[in-house]
Design an enzyme around this catalytic site. Structure first.
Site, PDB file in Angstrom:
ATOM      1  N   CYS A 148     -22.093  -1.395   9.743  1.00  0.00           N
ATOM      2  CA  CYS A 148     -22.254  -0.157   8.938  1.00  0.00           C
ATOM      3  C   CYS A 148     -23.041   0.624   9.223  1.00  0.00           C
ATOM      4  O   CYS A 148     -23.022   1.759   8.678  1.00  0.00           O
ATOM      5  CB  CYS A 148     -22.869  -1.748   7.869  1.00  0.00           C
ATOM      6  SG  CYS A 148     -21.699  -2.857   7.476  1.00  0.00           S
ATOM      7  N   ASP A 153      -7.353  12.831 -11.106  1.00  0.00           N
ATOM      8  CA  ASP A 153      -6.701  12.351 -12.370  1.00  0.00           C
ATOM      9  C   ASP A 153      -7.108  10.741 -13.136  1.00  0.00           C
ATOM     10  O   ASP A 153      -6.808   9.902 -13.758  1.00  0.00           O
ATOM     11  CB  ASP A 153      -5.470  12.341 -12.130  1.00  0.00           C
ATOM     12  CG  ASP A 153      -5.001  11.882 -11.583  1.00  0.00           C
ATOM     13  OD1 ASP A 153      -5.104  10.868 -10.658  1.00  0.00           O
ATOM     14  OD2 ASP A 153      -3.747  12.319 -11.512  1.00  0.00           O
TER      15      ASP A 153
HETATM   16  C1  BEZ Z   1     -21.354  -4.677  11.165  1.00  0.00           C
HETATM   17  O1  BEZ Z   1     -22.016  -4.203  10.405  1.00  0.00           O
HETATM   18  O2  BEZ Z   1     -22.205  -4.987  12.362  1.00  0.00           O
HETATM   19  C2  BEZ Z   1     -21.253  -6.261  10.694  1.00  0.00           C
HETATM   20  C3  BEZ Z   1     -20.815  -6.882   9.400  1.00  0.00           C
HETATM   21  C4  BEZ Z   1     -20.767  -7.817   8.840  1.00  0.00           C
HETATM   22  C5  BEZ Z   1     -20.075  -8.775   9.453  1.00  0.00           C
HETATM   23  C6  BEZ Z   1     -19.886  -8.252  11.025  1.00  0.00           C
HETATM   24  C7  BEZ Z   1     -20.133  -7.014  11.472  1.00  0.00           C
END
Ligand code: BEZ
Length: 218
Positions: free
Chosen positions: A45, A135
């Site tokens: 993330c 839209d």
């Molecule tokens: C990650 O962002 O590395 C991750 C988050 C949740 C589960 C597996 C990986």
């Protein structure tokens, strides 16, 4: 629950890192993208949100406003943004992150991943992407599991295709990139194709059917 292509995207009222917003107001008159991620302070993330932050000029060029979402609280998002900036070596972070602690939006939009749970055993959000037109209707959605980070250059590529095909009677072929050849839509008659796409060529195929009509990008 979930949302189908062509439906109006819910006008979520939500708490974010830039305060309480109504999603349609945030997106304004242009295009919008909402993408979710499983959890703050997780490695994949961090790479994804840093990549989007560094691509904000590309999204802006395309008149697209980005917003992220996960189940973590706003305070956690704000603390995590500092890590993302340090990891990606970026000074600005040009988009908000929505907090969805009760999973209200995740349930509404069909984004929960039952395979990934937080410490309390509650499911986390998967890696969803929703692209919405001016839209406010859903033009494209993607859903990836937590273990697979997204390719945001691909997201820019599909935005280029969506924005072209919203106004021109063409479709974009496999691996198309902006500026590449396009396909005349099957619904365009032979007469109209000759007028609209004078440089198009019809590919000769064994069936003899004249359905592969290739034109320079209009
Ligand atoms: C990650 O962002 O590395 C991750 C988050 C949740 C589960 C597996 C990986």
């Amino acid at each position: 629950m979930g949302i189908n292509l062509g439906e109006v995207f819910p006008n979520l009222e939500c708490d974010t890192t830039v305060g309480h917003i109504k999603l349609h107001d945030y997106w304004g008159d242009g295009w919008g993208i909402l993408f979710s991620h499983p959890a703050d302070f997780t490695p994949v993330c961090t790479t994804e949100l840093g990549t989007v932050a560094s691509l904000i000029p590309e999204f802006t060029k395309r008149n697209v406003k980005c917003i992220a979402l996960s189940c973590d609280p706003v305070e956690s998002h704000n603390n995590w943004i500092k890590d993302i900036q340090a990891y990606s070596n970026i000074k600005s972070f040009g988009y908000p992150i929505i907090s969805d602690p009760n999973r209200d939006y995740a349930i509404k939009l069909g984004m929960l991943d039952p395979a990934e749970k937080d410490k309390a055993g509650l499911p986390l959000t998967a890696r969803a992407v929703f692209i919405v037109g001016p839209d406010k209707k859903l033009k494209l959605s993607l859903l990836y599991p937590a273990t697979t980070g997204r390719n945001f250059n691909e997201v820019l590529r599909v935005i280029d295709s969506l924005q072209l095909t919203a106004y021109k009677k063409v479709a974009t072929p496999a691996d198309w990139k902006s500026g590449g050849d396009c396909m005349v839509l099957p619904t365009v008659s032979k007469e109209d194709a000759a007028k609209l796409f004078p440089k198009h060529v019809v590919k000769d195929v064994p069936s003899g059917k004249e359905y592969i009509r290739i034109t320079p990008q209009p």
